[in-house]
Each structure stands twice: as C-alpha cells, then as structure tokens.
Design an enzyme around this catalytic site. Sequence first.
Site, short mmCIF file in Angstrom:
data_model
loop_
_atom_site.label_atom_id
_atom_site.label_comp_id
_atom_site.label_asym_id
_atom_site.label_seq_id
_atom_site.Cartn_x
_atom_site.Cartn_y
_atom_site.Cartn_z
CE LYS A 125 39.17 45.53 44.60
NZ LYS A 125 39.17 44.91 45.91
CG ASP A 165 35.27 46.55 45.80
OD1 ASP A 165 36.07 46.14 46.65
OD2 ASP A 165 35.00 47.76 45.67
#
Length: 443
Positions: A125, A165
């Site tokens: 991430k 995201d």
Amino acid sequence: MSYVDEVYANLAAKNAGEPEFLQAVREVLDSLRPIIDANEELYRSQGLLERLVEPDRQIKFRVPWVDDNGNVQVNIGYRIEFNNAIGPYKGGLRFHPSVYAGIIKFLGFEQIFKNSLTGLPIGGKGGSDFDPKGKSDREVMAFCQSFMSELYKYIGADIDVPAGDIGVGGREIGYMFGMYKKLTGRYEGVLTGKGLSYGGSLARTEATGYGVLYITEELLKDHGMDIAGKTIAVSGAGNVAIYAIEKAQQLGAKPVTCSDSTGWIYDPEGIDVALLKEVKEVKRARLTEYAAARPSAQYHEGKGVWTVKCDIALPCATQNELDLDDAKALVAGGVKAVCEGANMPTTLEATKYLQDNGVLFIPGKASNAGGVATSALEMSQNSERLSWSFEEVDQKLQNIMKNIYKEISSAAKRYGHEGDYVVGANIAGFEKVADAMLAQGIC
Ligand code: NDP
Ligand code: 2IT
C-alpha cells in the site's frame, strides 16, 4: 504468554505511535488464535507471526512540486511493500492530508489477507499526505509526476502494482502512468484503475462498490433474507460509495444516505445516483450541491449517517468512522447487517457490539475485495493484451465475491465460530499466505 500475545506486545512496544496499524494487527491476531493455537510449535519455530507483522520494506520519500503561484511545496510519499508470498505486491495509493506511515501500514497489512481471499496476488500500500482537494488539474499533475519520479524505482508489473484509494482515481492514475512510461520507456500493466483507452479494465471503476453489494446479497440470502426492499444507509460519496449505491438500487434496495467529510445527506426517496455522480465525479463539488438540486434531500453538517433507521449499513468512507455510539444507534434502529466498503471503518468496540447483538457483520478485507480482485483481472488482461467485455468482468467479479463469502463462512465454521465472518475472513486469508511463507523458507 501465548505466541499471539507475545508477538503483539513486542509490536505494540515498537509501534506505539501508529494506533491504526496496531488496531488492524490486534483484530487479525485475535481472530487467528484458533489456528495459531493448533499450530503454535511450527509457527513459533519459523518465526511466522514476527515475519507476518513486519513489512518487507517501507519506502518513504520527498515529493517536491510547484503550485500555481510558483511556490515550491513538499509532501511525503510512501509505499509499504508488506508481503509477496503469493504474488507481486498489490494495493492502492491514498492521497489525503491524514496519511502517515501508520495509515499505510494498516492498509498494507489488511491488504495481505484481502488479496489472499480473492485468490489473486498480494499485499502492499502507498500514498502521500498530499490533499488533491481544491488543487488545479495542473497542480495534481505536477504532484503525480513528482511522486512517480521516485516511486518508479520500486514498482513494476511483476514487482508491485499500485492502484487507487482515497484521493486517487482515474485522473491521478493517468498522470502517474504517463510519468512511469516516460521514465522507464516501458508500456506495462504497472498500475491498475487505468483509463479504458490505455489498458484499463471495464468495470474496475464500479468493482469495489458492486462487490460490496454482491457479497451483501449473498450474506442475506444465506440467512433467509432478500436484499430487495431493504433500506440502506451508506457513508462516503466517493468511488466506493457511489457504486455501492448504484448496485443497491439495481438490486431493488433503497439507499437513503451518503456523506463526505463535511456533512451528510438524508434522502428518504432514495439517493439520485446520476445527480450524485454529476456533483462528485464531474464537478468535484460538495454534497451541499446535491441537496440544492434535490428537493427531497436534507443536508446536515457533521456526522450522522448511522442515526438513520436502516436494515443494512455500508460504511464506505474511511477508517474508524463507525464507533460504539454509532453501533448502538444502528442496533436500536433495527439494523440486520453491516458490510464494510471502506478499510477498517468500524472500531473494534463497535464491531464487538454489533456481533454481540446479532448483527451480521462482514469486514472490509472480505466485502471490499472486489476492487483489488478486478485490479487483478486488469493485470490478466494487460498480460494477454486483450480487453474483456463489461459483462465478462462483472460476471467474474460476482463469482469472486460469492466464493469469498463461501470461504469465509466455511473457515469460521471449521474453527468453531460459525457466523463470525471476522474470524472467517482472517483465517481464510491467513491460511494460504502462511502456507506459502512456510514453503518458501525463512526469507
Ligand atoms: P474516494 O476518495 O473516492 O472517496 C472517499 C470518500 O470518503 C469521500 O466522500 C470523502 O469525503 C470521504 N472521506 C474521506 N476521508 C474522510 C474522513 N476523514 N472523514 C469523513 N469522510 C471522509 O475514496 P474511495 O471511495 O476509493 O475509498 C473509500 C474507502 O474505501 C477507503 O477506506 C478505501 O481505503 C476503501 N477502498 C477503496 C477501494 C477502491 O477501489 N477505491 C477498494 C477497497 C477499499 P471528502 O470528499 O470530504 O474527503
Ligand atoms: O483497498 C483496496 O483494496 C484498494 N484501494 C484497491 C487496491 C487495488 O490494487 O485495486
């Protein structure tokens, strides 16, 4: 002290300044107790949990860019590559002022189990504390180009494949893809969520929100309920929330709320999804504009979505947005199911309260996995240099979500926790990763 408690205590001592990361690890390790207790000797001897909770690497870098007034701005960029036991690192990039290592680590840790549940590649991430809100297109481009001018060294189609995201959608992915291509001279599937004209997959935009509804439908069916006719409270008004609302309506349910970080909408006639898209996706405006254009809608400042009486709650905004008081309000209002669209939107106390009160609860790593699953489908299409139809991708997504539901319910049952989908998701996600890590030796 048990192996779980020992690993957690050591981690907590070293990461006291990262509460979100510790929260995510706490939830996972607690629900893995049945499988860890059964295999403690093996796992201990291999240092399995110590290796699982420590990222493979954490990349932190300076992102300088020039704003429209000619001033130099400096943000911090992150990419945390957590675990690649079953495939290349894979996970989104978040651009939001609240981003720091603890947020990216919690997201990367969750991503390990989520990616494993999809049956496809695995966990990483990244992101930045850059806030795209209020920036011009040129400023966003300047930032994205600078961000990629460092990140490109660490990623690649078979190494680490970032996606969107919070604060990162098609526009940002496009700017970053352009810069990656320029710096490396390679045209490859290094990012997902790309535009349809340059390698993106049909249905990726819709996938996370649609996936939440596919698994919710499956859950209700399994418990003898029908989603049609149900009243749904949704939080958020971004990518996940919009397409959750759209699919809910297609399935005959009535989503009556949405929210952003300044306020929320209650629209008893049901959210007008075309208007919501126009306000959020096209104009990049606030929800006050939705309320102004829609006579049936009420706009309220602050937070309040969970005070609305509903059958199903879908938190689709951000971490820890549904706390114990919210859980109490939902239970008092007769909620039957909560399925997380966002990552870790429900606090540990709220999750426990919901479960203790008989509310069906699916954690984000299972219910929002449709996004990353469809990203993996985008990677497959890029590898074979083909594009599948919307229907084909959507069908695969439906199958993946049904399969995730099956896997998490059967894992929960196998370990004596029938109906506890937190335990089911964590164990089912963990089993495959643990197996691969043990097979690949200590590395
Ligand atoms: P977007 O940026 O498209 O939308 C985020 C939404 O949440 C906006 O409405 C935003 O409001 C609101 N929000 C963000 N931060 C806060 C905050 N601190 N308080 C209140 N509201 C807030 O992001 P996504 O829809 O893509 O992501 C939403 C969630 O879903 C995140 O948790 C993300 O990690 C998760 N997720 C996303 C996937 C994807 O494919 N995009 C896949 C799986 C999970 P505002 O505009 O005011 O900031
Ligand atoms: O949290 C997530 O799963 C995402 N933001 C999507 C990641 C991806 O690689 O599509």
